[in-house]
Design a protein around this motif. Structure first.
Motif, PDB file in Angstrom:
ATOM      1  N   SER A  43      34.491  10.304  21.635  1.00  0.00           N
ATOM      2  CA  SER A  43      35.611   9.713  22.264  1.00  0.00           C
ATOM      3  C   SER A  43      35.724   8.525  22.249  1.00  0.00           C
ATOM      4  O   SER A  43      37.014   7.794  22.752  1.00  0.00           O
ATOM      5  N   THR A  44      34.745   7.623  22.025  1.00  0.00           N
ATOM      6  CA  THR A  44      34.847   6.252  22.297  1.00  0.00           C
ATOM      7  C   THR A  44      34.193   5.807  20.967  1.00  0.00           C
ATOM      8  O   THR A  44      32.901   5.471  21.148  1.00  0.00           O
ATOM      9  N   SER A  45      35.003   5.180  20.183  1.00  0.00           N
ATOM     10  CA  SER A  45      34.244   4.600  18.877  1.00  0.00           C
ATOM     11  C   SER A  45      33.805   3.269  19.061  1.00  0.00           C
ATOM     12  O   SER A  45      33.021   2.784  18.156  1.00  0.00           O
ATOM     13  N   ASP A  46      34.089   2.412  20.205  1.00  0.00           N
ATOM     14  CA  ASP A  46      33.561   1.100  20.240  1.00  0.00           C
ATOM     15  C   ASP A  46      32.596   0.959  21.215  1.00  0.00           C
ATOM     16  O   ASP A  46      31.832  -0.211  21.449  1.00  0.00           O
ATOM     17  N   GLU A  49      28.342   6.454  23.306  1.00  0.00           N
ATOM     18  CA  GLU A  49      28.788   7.409  24.329  1.00  0.00           C
ATOM     19  C   GLU A  49      27.618   8.259  24.734  1.00  0.00           C
ATOM     20  O   GLU A  49      26.880   8.716  23.845  1.00  0.00           O
ATOM     21  N   VAL A  50      27.519   8.383  25.798  1.00  0.00           N
ATOM     22  CA  VAL A  50      26.471   9.307  26.617  1.00  0.00           C
ATOM     23  C   VAL A  50      26.981  10.455  27.223  1.00  0.00           C
ATOM     24  O   VAL A  50      27.668  10.282  28.293  1.00  0.00           O
ATOM     25  N   GLU A  74      23.493   1.485  36.219  1.00  0.00           N
ATOM     26  CA  GLU A  74      22.587   0.391  35.620  1.00  0.00           C
ATOM     27  C   GLU A  74      23.103  -0.016  34.266  1.00  0.00           C
ATOM     28  O   GLU A  74      22.484  -0.807  33.605  1.00  0.00           O
ATOM     29  N   GLN A  75      23.943   0.804  33.617  1.00  0.00           N
ATOM     30  CA  GLN A  75      24.411   0.746  32.236  1.00  0.00           C
ATOM     31  C   GLN A  75      25.088  -0.485  31.809  1.00  0.00           C
ATOM     32  O   GLN A  75      25.891  -1.069  32.714  1.00  0.00           O
ATOM     33  N   LYS A  76      24.933  -0.921  30.771  1.00  0.00           N
ATOM     34  CA  LYS A  76      25.464  -2.161  30.019  1.00  0.00           C
ATOM     35  C   LYS A  76      27.227  -1.705  29.813  1.00  0.00           C
ATOM     36  O   LYS A  76      27.367  -0.560  29.574  1.00  0.00           O
ATOM     37  N   ASP A  77      28.109  -2.749  29.435  1.00  0.00           N
ATOM     38  CA  ASP A  77      29.459  -2.318  29.083  1.00  0.00           C
ATOM     39  C   ASP A  77      29.535  -1.891  27.704  1.00  0.00           C
ATOM     40  O   ASP A  77      30.639  -1.260  27.581  1.00  0.00           O
ATOM     41  N   ASP A  78      28.403  -1.507  27.184  1.00  0.00           N
ATOM     42  CA  ASP A  78      28.617  -1.076  25.637  1.00  0.00           C
ATOM     43  C   ASP A  78      28.164   0.633  25.938  1.00  0.00           C
ATOM     44  O   ASP A  78      28.340   1.135  24.725  1.00  0.00           O
ATOM     45  N   VAL A  79      27.898   1.091  26.869  1.00  0.00           N
ATOM     46  CA  VAL A  79      27.776   2.392  27.051  1.00  0.00           C
ATOM     47  C   VAL A  79      28.989   3.039  27.898  1.00  0.00           C
ATOM     48  O   VAL A  79      29.259   2.508  28.896  1.00  0.00           O
TER      49      VAL A  79
END
Length: 212
Positions: A43-46, A49-50, A74-79
């Motif tokens: 659901s998140t192309s950019d 996704e976990v 703790e996750q980065k913005d790209d997750v």
């Protein structure tokens, strides 16, 4: 000679430690995670996704919740971490409807752990719109709005989509996690919930580096 052998032994030992699964450098497909034969669209192309597949009635999910809450911070913005309820039967569908109702009313962050606690510590059940309305009302929700939202077209669509995703993931129990719609991780393969998260970290990093 003894000194040389001792140094060599130490080097071998250190190499073995560095390659243990606990350090995330030797996780293997088929042993620590599974690759889905048919990937499920994310659901998140950019973002990476976990998905956490859970059930409020699952005791393992209740125990896992504090771990994944800390992990998410703790996750980065790209997750992007997405929670998806599993539905094996009609009772679980009622819990899924409650989950999406709380989310629609912007109460999910506040009540998510509270639902787990109510089920597993207080023996409460949430098998109907009325039971969800009673509970969410204590958090300031309008009772009539809860009842209307619970059975709305929008919630029904989200429930059906969630069920389709879980089926696509080939989930056999909860909690399980799916990375990028392709890689399924379970504690049955990793041995523990904390190790499951370490495998997920490994997969996320591999995707981030373009290695998967």
């Amino acid at each position: 000679m003894r000194i040389v052998l001792a140094v060599l032994a130490m080097m071998v030992s250190l190499t073995a430690v560095a390659q243990t699964p606990e350090n995330g450098t030797d996780y293997k497909e088929g042993e620590h995670y599974e690759t889905l034969a048919e990937p499920v669209p994310t659901s998140t192309s950019d973002k990476i996704e976990v998905v956490e597949v859970f059930a409020y009635t699952c005791g393992h999910c209740y125990n896992f919740e504090p771990l994944i809450r800390a992990w998410k911070k703790e996750q980065k913005d790209d997750v992007a971490v997405v929670q998806t309820p599993a539905m094996w039967n009609a009772t679980m569908e009622a819990y899924a409807r409650g989950f999406y109702t709380a989310k629609a009313m912007e109460l999910l962050d506040e009540v998510h752990m509270a639902v787990f606690t109510a089920v597993h510590q207080e023996g409460k059940q949430f098998r109907s719109a009325e039971q969800w309305a009673d509970f969410l009302e204590t958090y300031g929700a309008d009772r009539e709005r809860v009842l209307k939202t619970f059975n709305s077209f929008g919630i029904t669509s989200q429930v059906r989509q969630a069920d389709a995703r879980v089926r696509g993931y080939k989930i056999t129990g909860t909690p399980e996690m799916v990375v990028d719609g392709k890689y399924r991780v379970s504690s049955r393969m990793t041995g523990s919930h904390s190790e499951m998260l370490r495998v997920v970290d490994h997969l996320v990093e591999q995707i981030r580096q373009g290695a998967l």
